[in-house]
Design a protein around this motif. Sequence first.
Motif, PDB file in Angstrom:
ATOM      1  N   HIS A  43       0.830  -1.200   0.000  1.00  0.00           N
ATOM      2  CA  HIS A  43       0.000   0.000   0.000  1.00  0.00           C
ATOM      3  C   HIS A  43       0.865   1.251   0.000  1.00  0.00           C
ATOM      4  N   HIS A  44       0.242   2.346  -0.320  1.00  0.00           N
ATOM      5  CA  HIS A  44       0.838   3.654  -0.078  1.00  0.00           C
ATOM      6  C   HIS A  44      -0.283   4.586   0.357  1.00  0.00           C
ATOM      7  N   ILE A  45       0.084   5.613   1.072  1.00  0.00           N
ATOM      8  CA  ILE A  45      -0.896   6.516   1.661  1.00  0.00           C
ATOM      9  C   ILE A  45      -0.666   7.916   1.111  1.00  0.00           C
ATOM     10  N   HIS A  46      -1.725   8.512   0.581  1.00  0.00           N
ATOM     11  CA  HIS A  46      -1.655   9.889   0.114  1.00  0.00           C
ATOM     12  C   HIS A  46      -1.990  10.809   1.279  1.00  0.00           C
ATOM     13  N   VAL A  47      -1.192  11.846   1.460  1.00  0.00           N
ATOM     14  CA  VAL A  47      -1.450  12.842   2.497  1.00  0.00           C
ATOM     15  C   VAL A  47      -1.430  14.210   1.822  1.00  0.00           C
ATOM     16  N   LEU A  48      -2.552  14.899   1.925  1.00  0.00           N
ATOM     17  CA  LEU A  48      -2.668  16.218   1.300  1.00  0.00           C
ATOM     18  C   LEU A  48      -3.182  17.216   2.330  1.00  0.00           C
ATOM     19  N   GLU A  49      -2.751  18.436   2.188  1.00  0.00           N
ATOM     20  CA  GLU A  49      -3.202  19.492   3.084  1.00  0.00           C
ATOM     21  C   GLU A  49      -4.690  19.764   2.862  1.00  0.00           C
ATOM     22  N   LYS A  50      -5.393  20.026   3.936  1.00  0.00           N
ATOM     23  CA  LYS A  50      -6.818  20.335   3.858  1.00  0.00           C
ATOM     24  C   LYS A  50      -7.045  21.450   2.835  1.00  0.00           C
ATOM     25  N   GLY A  51      -8.028  21.236   1.959  1.00  0.00           N
ATOM     26  CA  GLY A  51      -8.350  22.221   0.936  1.00  0.00           C
ATOM     27  C   GLY A  51      -7.597  22.046  -0.375  1.00  0.00           C
ATOM     28  N   ASN A  52      -6.643  21.146  -0.422  1.00  0.00           N
ATOM     29  CA  ASN A  52      -5.885  20.909  -1.645  1.00  0.00           C
ATOM     30  C   ASN A  52      -6.823  20.388  -2.732  1.00  0.00           C
TER      31      ASN A  52
END
Length: 84
Positions: A12-21
């Motif tokens: 697996h891999h996990i995407h992490v994005l800043e809120k509102g991106n």
Amino acid sequence: MFFRKRGDKRTHHIHVLEKGNKEIARHLAFRDYLIAHPKEAQQYSPLRQTLAQKHLLDIPKYIAGKKDYIQEIDEKAKNWLNLQ
């Protein structure tokens, strides 16, 4: 940005994005479209597997190999969402 599990068995891999991106909506639309269209998902799976085997240690080439298909699904997902 995403994180991958290291080692021989990358599951697996996990995407992490800043809120509102703006990419959040795109990623969720892509996911939701594939869930709603299992035949599309079935086509995507072997592409990913083939590219992963071919470019095991070269993530940029793996990503480049998926680019056209991702863009095609992104467009379909956008249109699909507008119809709902």
